[in-house]
Design a protein around this motif. Structure first.
Motif, PDB file in Angstrom:
ATOM      1  N   MET A 118      52.405  40.045  80.171  1.00 46.92           N
ATOM      2  CA  MET A 118      51.272  39.112  80.228  1.00 46.92           C
ATOM      3  C   MET A 118      51.487  37.936  79.277  1.00 46.92           C
ATOM      4  N   LEU A 119      51.983  38.214  78.103  1.00 45.90           N
ATOM      5  CA  LEU A 119      52.262  37.155  77.139  1.00 45.90           C
ATOM      6  C   LEU A 119      53.337  36.214  77.680  1.00 45.90           C
ATOM      7  N   ALA A 120      54.398  36.768  78.240  1.00 51.01           N
ATOM      8  CA  ALA A 120      55.485  35.939  78.771  1.00 51.01           C
ATOM      9  C   ALA A 120      55.027  35.075  79.938  1.00 51.01           C
ATOM     10  N   VAL A 121      54.275  35.663  80.862  1.00 47.87           N
ATOM     11  CA  VAL A 121      53.799  34.902  82.027  1.00 47.87           C
ATOM     12  C   VAL A 121      52.809  33.829  81.584  1.00 47.87           C
ATOM     13  N   LEU A 122      51.914  34.167  80.668  1.00 44.89           N
ATOM     14  CA  LEU A 122      50.946  33.188  80.172  1.00 44.89           C
ATOM     15  C   LEU A 122      51.652  32.054  79.428  1.00 44.89           C
ATOM     16  N   ALA A 123      52.607  32.398  78.574  1.00 43.94           N
ATOM     17  CA  ALA A 123      53.340  31.364  77.829  1.00 43.94           C
ATOM     18  C   ALA A 123      54.176  30.497  78.775  1.00 43.94           C
ATOM     19  N   GLY A 124      54.831  31.120  79.739  1.00 42.06           N
ATOM     20  CA  GLY A 124      55.623  30.357  80.700  1.00 42.06           C
ATOM     21  C   GLY A 124      54.769  29.423  81.536  1.00 42.06           C
ATOM     22  N   THR A 125      53.656  29.925  82.008  1.00 45.39           N
ATOM     23  CA  THR A 125      52.734  29.107  82.806  1.00 45.39           C
ATOM     24  C   THR A 125      52.174  27.962  81.964  1.00 45.39           C
ATOM     25  N   THR A 126      51.831  28.248  80.729  1.00 41.96           N
ATOM     26  CA  THR A 126      51.309  27.213  79.841  1.00 41.96           C
ATOM     27  C   THR A 126      52.353  26.126  79.604  1.00 41.96           C
ATOM     28  N   LEU A 130      40.448  43.811  76.230  1.00 42.13           N
ATOM     29  CA  LEU A 130      39.743  42.924  75.306  1.00 42.13           C
ATOM     30  C   LEU A 130      40.647  41.746  74.920  1.00 42.13           C
ATOM     31  N   PHE A 131      41.908  42.038  74.612  1.00 42.88           N
ATOM     32  CA  PHE A 131      42.845  40.997  74.181  1.00 42.88           C
ATOM     33  C   PHE A 131      43.448  40.212  75.347  1.00 42.88           C
ATOM     34  N   THR A 132      43.624  40.869  76.493  1.00 39.81           N
ATOM     35  CA  THR A 132      44.301  40.206  77.619  1.00 39.81           C
ATOM     36  C   THR A 132      43.363  39.489  78.573  1.00 39.81           C
ATOM     37  N   ALA A 133      42.079  39.862  78.575  1.00 39.02           N
ATOM     38  CA  ALA A 133      41.155  39.266  79.540  1.00 39.02           C
ATOM     39  C   ALA A 133      39.862  38.764  78.913  1.00 39.02           C
ATOM     40  N   VAL A 134      39.192  39.600  78.129  1.00 37.65           N
ATOM     41  CA  VAL A 134      37.863  39.244  77.633  1.00 37.65           C
ATOM     42  C   VAL A 134      37.922  38.026  76.708  1.00 37.65           C
ATOM     43  N   ALA A 136      51.336  33.164  89.678  1.00 39.23           N
ATOM     44  CA  ALA A 136      52.214  33.671  88.613  1.00 39.23           C
ATOM     45  C   ALA A 136      51.700  35.019  88.102  1.00 39.23           C
ATOM     46  N   VAL A 137      50.416  35.086  87.835  1.00 38.99           N
ATOM     47  CA  VAL A 137      49.827  36.314  87.288  1.00 38.99           C
ATOM     48  C   VAL A 137      49.843  37.441  88.321  1.00 38.99           C
ATOM     49  N   SER A 138      49.458  37.140  89.546  1.00 43.18           N
ATOM     50  CA  SER A 138      49.425  38.197  90.574  1.00 43.18           C
ATOM     51  C   SER A 138      50.834  38.687  90.901  1.00 43.18           C
ATOM     52  N   ALA A 139      51.798  37.786  90.971  1.00 45.41           N
ATOM     53  CA  ALA A 139      53.187  38.205  91.242  1.00 45.41           C
ATOM     54  C   ALA A 139      53.731  39.032  90.082  1.00 45.41           C
ATOM     55  N   GLY A 140      53.403  38.631  88.860  1.00 47.69           N
ATOM     56  CA  GLY A 140      53.837  39.413  87.700  1.00 47.69           C
ATOM     57  C   GLY A 140      53.230  40.807  87.709  1.00 47.69           C
ATOM     58  N   ALA A 141      51.945  40.893  88.034  1.00 43.80           N
ATOM     59  CA  ALA A 141      51.271  42.198  88.082  1.00 43.80           C
ATOM     60  C   ALA A 141      51.878  43.080  89.172  1.00 43.80           C
ATOM     61  N   CYS A 142      52.099  42.515  90.335  1.00 42.50           N
ATOM     62  CA  CYS A 142      52.684  43.299  91.435  1.00 42.50           C
ATOM     63  C   CYS A 142      54.100  43.763  91.103  1.00 42.50           C
ATOM     64  N   PRO A 169      43.306  35.165  87.848  1.00 43.40           N
ATOM     65  CA  PRO A 169      44.083  35.742  86.741  1.00 43.40           C
ATOM     66  C   PRO A 169      43.285  36.644  85.802  1.00 43.40           C
ATOM     67  N   ALA A 170      42.047  36.296  85.496  1.00 44.53           N
ATOM     68  CA  ALA A 170      41.259  37.127  84.570  1.00 44.53           C
ATOM     69  C   ALA A 170      41.033  38.531  85.118  1.00 44.53           C
ATOM     70  N   VAL A 171      40.897  38.656  86.426  1.00 44.76           N
ATOM     71  CA  VAL A 171      40.712  39.978  87.036  1.00 44.76           C
ATOM     72  C   VAL A 171      41.978  40.812  86.867  1.00 44.76           C
ATOM     73  N   TRP A 172      43.123  40.210  87.163  1.00 44.32           N
ATOM     74  CA  TRP A 172      44.403  40.915  86.976  1.00 44.32           C
ATOM     75  C   TRP A 172      44.599  41.282  85.509  1.00 44.32           C
ATOM     76  N   ALA A 173      44.250  40.343  84.604  1.00 45.88           N
ATOM     77  CA  ALA A 173      44.434  40.570  83.170  1.00 45.88           C
ATOM     78  C   ALA A 173      43.536  41.684  82.649  1.00 45.88           C
ATOM     79  N   ALA A 174      42.409  41.902  83.302  1.00 44.32           N
ATOM     80  CA  ALA A 174      41.522  43.002  82.910  1.00 44.32           C
ATOM     81  C   ALA A 174      41.966  44.321  83.528  1.00 44.32           C
TER      82      ALA A 174
END
Length: 188
Positions: free
Chosen positions: A106-114, A42-46, A127-133, A11-16
């Motif tokens: 990203m916020l929605a997928v992260l919140a939903g997954t959490t 910076l906000f989504t990955a780092v 979840a993250v890779s499917a959202g990105a695709c 997920p961090a790679v996709w988020a960056a």
């Protein structure tokens, strides 16, 4: 091979990568897109991945994939806060609309997954890779639907490594796709 896939496509790679890709495609110039994308990353990955690494170093989580579901809440809440602050900042700065949309996704997928991970260990990787695709298909076009093969490969790696069940991987992929499509289209 499964371990390499899990690491390279975590997920961090996709988020960056996603904010940079979307910003370059959406901005008036490539340099402007790179600037917007780097700031967004910076906000989504780092910051989120930095929180995970800090939690690992201090013993709050056992590994950077946060394999134990009960350890996920704190670091994922830091991630949610970071992405939310980034989203508010980008709205205030008048960032390109597709970039704002991908940060909202990203916020929605992260919140939903959490939320799901409070009771069941759904795959954040899928979840993250499917959202990105999904975002890439909506932004660039149906030719990028081949991304489903990447999501399937990631899902295979997570199951093969014993990190998730098939149901957890599929739930992640479906939730990432649905949340991404809904939020991207609502914002853009």
């Amino acid at each position: 091979m499964a371990q390499a896939i899990t690491e390279v496509l975590q997920p961090a790679v996709w988020a960056a990568a996603m904010p940079v890709v979307v910003a370059v495609l959406a901005a008036r110039t490539v340099p402007a897109g790179l600037g917007w994308g780097a700031l967004a990353a910076l906000f989504t990955a780092v910051v989120p991945f930095g929180a995970i690494l800090y939690a690992k170093r201090t013993g709050r989580v056992t590994d950077h994939h946060i394999s134990r579901r009960e350890q996920r809440r704190g670091v994922l809440l830091v991630g949610i806060a970071s992405v939310a602050v980034g989203l508010a900042l980008f709205v205030a700065l008048g960032a390109p609309r597709p970039l704002i949309a991908v940060i909202a996704v990203m916020l929605a997928v992260l919140a939903g997954t959490t939320a799901v991970n409070q009771v069941w260990k759904m795959s954040a990787h899928t979840a993250v890779s499917a959202g990105a695709c999904t975002v890439l298909v909506l932004l660039v076009g149906p030719a990028l639907a081949v991304g489903v093969l990447v999501v399937a490969l990631i899902g295979w790696s997570r199951v093969h490594l014993g990190a998730h069940t098939v149901a957890q991987v599929l739930a992640g992929a479906v939730s990432g796709t649905v949340l991404a499509a809904g939020f991207y289209l609502a914002v853009v």
